[in-house]
Enzyme design. Structure first.
Site, PDB file in Angstrom:
ATOM      1  N   CYS A 115      30.378  39.068  31.570  1.00  0.00           N
ATOM      2  CA  CYS A 115      29.126  40.285  32.217  1.00  0.00           C
ATOM      3  C   CYS A 115      30.138  41.280  32.921  1.00  0.00           C
ATOM      4  O   CYS A 115      30.221  42.756  32.232  1.00  0.00           O
ATOM      5  CB  CYS A 115      28.667  39.680  33.675  1.00  0.00           C
ATOM      6  SG  CYS A 115      27.358  40.764  33.849  1.00  0.00           S
ATOM      7  N   CYS A 116      31.278  41.467  33.601  1.00  0.00           N
ATOM      8  CA  CYS A 116      32.198  42.330  33.507  1.00  0.00           C
ATOM      9  C   CYS A 116      32.906  43.156  32.056  1.00  0.00           C
ATOM     10  O   CYS A 116      32.824  44.263  32.149  1.00  0.00           O
ATOM     11  CB  CYS A 116      33.022  42.854  34.589  1.00  0.00           C
ATOM     12  SG  CYS A 116      32.119  42.895  36.482  1.00  0.00           S
ATOM     13  N   CYS A 198      27.558  47.516  40.631  1.00  0.00           N
ATOM     14  CA  CYS A 198      26.179  47.056  40.049  1.00  0.00           C
ATOM     15  C   CYS A 198      26.012  46.709  41.554  1.00  0.00           C
ATOM     16  O   CYS A 198      26.191  45.843  41.834  1.00  0.00           O
ATOM     17  CB  CYS A 198      26.182  45.817  38.554  1.00  0.00           C
ATOM     18  SG  CYS A 198      27.137  46.738  37.635  1.00  0.00           S
ATOM     19  N   CYS A 201      25.776  42.520  42.273  1.00  0.00           N
ATOM     20  CA  CYS A 201      26.985  41.749  42.257  1.00  0.00           C
ATOM     21  C   CYS A 201      27.608  42.601  43.999  1.00  0.00           C
ATOM     22  O   CYS A 201      28.997  42.556  43.880  1.00  0.00           O
ATOM     23  CB  CYS A 201      28.298  41.673  41.508  1.00  0.00           C
ATOM     24  SG  CYS A 201      27.360  40.606  39.993  1.00  0.00           S
ATOM     25  N   CYS A 224      36.911  43.883  38.237  1.00  0.00           N
ATOM     26  CA  CYS A 224      35.935  43.939  36.953  1.00  0.00           C
ATOM     27  C   CYS A 224      36.306  43.629  36.162  1.00  0.00           C
ATOM     28  O   CYS A 224      35.340  42.943  35.127  1.00  0.00           O
ATOM     29  CB  CYS A 224      35.126  44.694  37.055  1.00  0.00           C
ATOM     30  SG  CYS A 224      36.328  46.465  36.371  1.00  0.00           S
TER      31      CYS A 224
END
EC number: 1.8.4.10
Length: 235
Positions: A115-116, A198, A201, A224
């Protein structure tokens, strides 16, 4: 000249500078082909103020992952207006990126790293290449976590240089600068969010804990993916 050689030259020539004087020097050295990466998080205001002092048109890259707190977006707008920054560039994943890699928007639950990478690293790499940047500035500091304890002033990453003007600053010095410049604080900081990414997280930090312990809490993840040079060497 490759990035590693350039880092040596920069360290020899500018290793005693920091803050606004260093940023002004780097803007000149790289002929404007440098940008500051900012999350507009809990400690971001100081570095942004120093960049504005060096030159109001210092390019600032802001990665909007699409998963940021609304408070962060409003804080960004407040700081840009307050500091008079004139070249803030918002970057982030494209619709095609998301359609291919995170169609349901829930990738963060399945794989933090993926995702990062999709929402931060890919957009940043694309922006650095598109702008022809030779260097970029980060707000990382040694006190923030064990993985950053050996952070240098200059780093080579690929064919670019990373500059860390606040590497040697401690928390007290940051606080003094916030006070001296009367800088506004991120609205979530008072609620215990000391490192803000975010909303998916990021959690509150326990009193006395590592400021970044609220990021990806409960996992071994500490970065990240944008900043990986020092991981493994600073533990």
């Amino acid at each position: 000249m490759d990035a590693a050689t350039r880092v040596k030259h920069l360290t020899d020539g500018y290793g005693t500078l920091e803050g606004a004087p260093l940023l002004a020097a780097m803007h000149e050295v790289f002929g404007g082909r440098i940008a500051l990466l900012s999350s507009f998080g809990a400690e971001s205001a100081v570095l942004l103020a120093l960049a504005a002092e060096a030159t109001p048109d210092f390019p600032v890259l802001f990665v909007n992952t699409g998963k940021l707190f609304g408070e962060t977006l409003r804080y960004r707008d407040q700081l840009v207006k307050r500091l008079g920054l004139t070249d803030v560039r918002e970057i982030g994943p494209t619709a095609d990126d998301l359609a291919a890699g995170d169609k349901d928007g829930m990738l963060f639950r399945r794989d933090y790293d993926a995702c990062c990478h999709l929402r931060k690293t890919v957009p940043l790499d694309r922006a650095l290449a598109a702008a022809g940047l030779e260097a970029w500035v980060t707000g990382r500091k040694r006190f923030q976590s064990t993985t950053r304890a050996a952070l240098p002033l200059f780093e080579a990453e690929g064919d670019r240089v990373k500059v860390n003007p606040l590497a040697n600053w401690d928390k007290n010095r940051l606080e003094e600068e916030f006070t001296r410049r009367d800088l506004p604080r991120h609205p979530l900081e008072a609620d215990g969010f000391l490192s803000i990414g975010c909303y998916t997280c990021t959690e509150r930090v326990a009193p006395g804990a590592d400021p970044r312990s609220g990021r990806w809490a409960g996992s071994a993840k500490t970065e990240c993916g944008i900043h990986t040079t020092m991981i493994g060497t600073a533990r």
